[in-house]
Scaffold this motif. Structure first.
Motif, short mmCIF file in Angstrom:
data_model
loop_
_atom_site.label_atom_id
_atom_site.label_comp_id
_atom_site.label_asym_id
_atom_site.label_seq_id
_atom_site.Cartn_x
_atom_site.Cartn_y
_atom_site.Cartn_z
N ALA A 187 0.84 -1.19 0.00
CA ALA A 187 0.00 0.00 0.00
C ALA A 187 0.88 1.24 0.00
CB ALA A 187 -0.92 -0.01 1.22
N PRO A 188 0.47 2.28 -0.75
CA PRO A 188 -0.82 2.46 -1.43
C PRO A 188 -0.89 1.88 -2.85
CG PRO A 188 0.44 4.47 -1.62
CD PRO A 188 1.28 3.53 -0.80
N PHE A 189 0.00 0.94 -3.20
CA PHE A 189 -0.04 0.23 -4.47
C PHE A 189 0.14 1.18 -5.67
CE2 PHE A 189 -3.02 -1.97 -1.55
CZ PHE A 189 -2.24 -3.07 -1.28
N ALA A 190 1.32 1.77 -5.75
CA ALA A 190 1.64 2.66 -6.86
C ALA A 190 1.61 1.88 -8.18
CB ALA A 190 3.01 3.29 -6.65
N VAL A 191 1.04 2.53 -9.21
CA VAL A 191 0.87 1.90 -10.52
C VAL A 191 1.39 2.83 -11.60
CG1 VAL A 191 -0.77 0.87 -12.15
CG2 VAL A 191 -1.23 0.78 -9.71
N ARG A 192 2.01 2.23 -12.62
CA ARG A 192 2.40 2.97 -13.82
C ARG A 192 2.14 2.07 -15.02
NH1 ARG A 192 2.80 7.92 -15.98
NH2 ARG A 192 3.90 7.75 -17.97
N ALA A 193 1.45 2.58 -16.03
CA ALA A 193 1.12 1.77 -17.19
C ALA A 193 1.18 2.61 -18.46
CB ALA A 193 -0.27 1.14 -17.04
N ASP A 194 1.59 1.98 -19.55
CA ASP A 194 1.58 2.59 -20.88
C ASP A 194 1.03 1.55 -21.85
OD1 ASP A 194 3.25 5.17 -20.43
OD2 ASP A 194 4.48 3.58 -19.58
N ALA A 195 0.20 2.00 -22.79
CA ALA A 195 -0.40 1.05 -23.72
C ALA A 195 -0.72 1.72 -25.04
CB ALA A 195 -1.68 0.45 -23.13
N GLU A 196 -0.80 0.92 -26.08
CA GLU A 196 -1.32 1.35 -27.37
C GLU A 196 -2.47 0.43 -27.73
OE1 GLU A 196 0.94 2.81 -31.13
OE2 GLU A 196 0.55 0.67 -31.47
N ILE A 197 -3.59 1.03 -28.10
CA ILE A 197 -4.81 0.28 -28.41
C ILE A 197 -5.14 0.51 -29.87
CG2 ILE A 197 -7.25 -0.05 -27.84
CD1 ILE A 197 -6.63 1.14 -25.09
N ARG A 198 -5.34 -0.58 -30.62
CA ARG A 198 -5.69 -0.51 -32.04
C ARG A 198 -6.98 -1.29 -32.28
NH1 ARG A 198 -1.72 0.96 -35.76
NH2 ARG A 198 0.27 1.56 -34.79
N THR A 215 -2.26 5.40 -7.99
CA THR A 215 -2.40 4.24 -7.12
C THR A 215 -3.62 3.44 -7.56
OG1 THR A 215 -3.83 5.35 -5.51
CG2 THR A 215 -1.44 5.59 -5.20
N LEU A 216 -3.77 2.24 -7.01
CA LEU A 216 -4.94 1.44 -7.35
C LEU A 216 -6.23 2.15 -6.97
CD1 LEU A 216 -4.06 -2.26 -6.46
CD2 LEU A 216 -4.16 -1.18 -8.71
N ALA A 217 -6.20 2.92 -5.89
CA ALA A 217 -7.42 3.60 -5.44
C ALA A 217 -7.74 4.82 -6.29
CB ALA A 217 -7.28 4.01 -3.97
N ARG A 218 -6.72 5.48 -6.84
CA ARG A 218 -6.92 6.72 -7.61
C ARG A 218 -5.90 6.74 -8.74
NH1 ARG A 218 -9.34 11.82 -6.47
NH2 ARG A 218 -8.46 13.50 -7.74
N LEU A 219 -6.38 6.55 -9.95
CA LEU A 219 -5.50 6.39 -11.11
C LEU A 219 -5.77 7.50 -12.12
CD1 LEU A 219 -3.40 4.28 -12.10
CD2 LEU A 219 -5.24 3.19 -13.36
N ASP A 220 -4.73 8.28 -12.42
CA ASP A 220 -4.84 9.33 -13.43
C ASP A 220 -4.53 8.71 -14.80
OD1 ASP A 220 -5.32 11.50 -11.62
OD2 ASP A 220 -3.21 11.40 -11.06
N LEU A 237 -9.64 7.70 -12.45
CA LEU A 237 -10.39 6.48 -12.17
C LEU A 237 -10.29 6.13 -10.68
CD1 LEU A 237 -9.28 4.28 -15.21
CD2 LEU A 237 -11.30 5.75 -15.02
N THR A 238 -11.41 5.71 -10.12
CA THR A 238 -11.46 5.28 -8.71
C THR A 238 -12.16 3.92 -8.66
OG1 THR A 238 -13.48 6.61 -8.48
CG2 THR A 238 -11.41 7.60 -7.73
N PRO A 239 -11.49 2.85 -9.15
CA PRO A 239 -12.17 1.57 -9.34
C PRO A 239 -12.63 0.89 -8.06
CG PRO A 239 -9.81 1.37 -9.71
CD PRO A 239 -10.10 2.83 -9.59
N PHE A 240 -12.11 1.30 -6.90
CA PHE A 240 -12.52 0.67 -5.65
C PHE A 240 -13.46 1.56 -4.84
CE2 PHE A 240 -8.61 -1.38 -6.90
CZ PHE A 240 -8.86 -2.72 -6.66
N ALA A 241 -13.96 2.61 -5.47
CA ALA A 241 -14.91 3.51 -4.81
C ALA A 241 -16.32 3.22 -5.31
CB ALA A 241 -14.53 4.97 -5.08
N GLU A 242 -17.30 3.90 -4.74
CA GLU A 242 -18.69 3.70 -5.14
C GLU A 242 -18.88 4.04 -6.62
OE1 GLU A 242 -22.38 2.31 -4.33
OE2 GLU A 242 -20.91 2.61 -2.74
#
Length: 285
Positions: A187-198, A215-220, A237-242
């Motif tokens: 915790a707080p589970f820091a996340v970093r991601a990069d992607a290309e979508i086709r 973080t998993l709780a709040r992702l920009d 994104l707040t995937p673990f919130a209401e």
């Protein structure tokens, strides 16, 4: 003298026991019959929750499983055509090194009904040892009867706390995704991601580049259109919130409705929108 005699017998018995134990472990690890015995032991100690059908190879690798099944009160998992090749000696240094891991199909079904309300954040996502999978391939993944995700490929490295998935590729219908993800297991589970979508929308090619951090709780997250439409999206994104998102800003430029819907008029439109989830105070008012 008698004591020395008894001591020699005890030492001989000890060495023989160690030899038998070592030989037994060597047989389990280096023979196909040992692998099949291990499979039966695993099925027994899990009370039948785990079943391994068509075991071939040896624990030292490589090995294959025609069908692997796991079932408990919460989850049913089935994997077919599993093939694994690794470096077992790395376990002596608290590392799990797998050169290749392949499965033809993986099906995951949740058996317990979902409870109302948001999903709770995990307490911990660390692993008990370092893990490396040089080449992971999965031909088909189906979760809870959803759309099959196919042609999955990735490389995984983890020191136990920090996990990295790179060289990631997958398909869902006509959409393909490639990218990488880094996650801190504490915790707080820091996340970093990069992607290309086709993919294609209304038979028009679309290309998006996506960056995400937080973080998993709040992702920009930000997405930039590279083909098919000109514009960008920024959202929190707040995937673990209401509510699964907090804010979203949409900015599209030079949109021609006739290119997306038959019979629509030709035009060049700029579309801007700002969305924000309602606060708890607003919902209770």
């Amino acid at each position: 003298m008698a004591r020395f005699h008894y001591f020699r017998w005890f030492l001989a018995f000890l060495l023989l026991s160690l030899g038998l134990a070592t030989g037994g472990l060597a047989w389990l690890a280096s023979s196909e019959s040992g692998l099949q015995t291990t499979g039966r032991l695993l099925a027994s100690v899990t009370d039948g929750q785990l079943s391994l059908g068509g075991l071939k190879g040896r624990l030292l690798g490589p090995l294959s499983v025609d069908e692997l099944r796991w079932r408990d009160k919460d989850l049913a998992l089935s994997a077919r055509g599993v093939e694994l090749g690794g470096t077992p000696s790395a376990l002596l240094h608290s590392r799990l090194e797998i050169g290749t891991l392949r499965a033809a199909a993986l099906t995951v079904d949740t058996l317990t009904p979902s409870t109302p309300g948001p999903t709770p954040l995990p307490d911990d996502l660390t692993l008990p040892l370092a893990v490396s999978i040089g080449q992971l391939t999965l031909d088909s993944l189906i979760v809870d009867g959803g759309t099959p995700i196919t042609d999955i490929a990735a490389r995984l490295t983890s020191g136990g706390q920090h996990h990295t998935i790179d060289a990631l590729a997958l398909r869902a219908g006509d959409v393909s995704v490639g990218g990488k993800i880094a996650l801190d297991g504490r915790a707080p589970f820091a996340v970093r991601a990069d992607a290309e979508i086709r993919g294609e929308v209304e038979q028009r090619p679309m290309v998006l580049t996506v960056e995400a951090g937080g973080t998993l709780a709040r992702l920009d997250l930000s997405a930039q259109a590279r083909q098919g439409v000109d514009g960008q999206l920024r959202t929190v994104l707040t995937p673990f919130a209401e509510m699964p998102f907090h804010t979203a800003d949409i900015d599209l430029r030079d949109v021609d409705p006739s290119a997306w819907a038959a019979g629509a008029p030709r035009a060049r439109l700029d579309i801007k929108a700002q969305l924000q989830a309602a606060d708890e105070d607003d919902k209770s008012a």
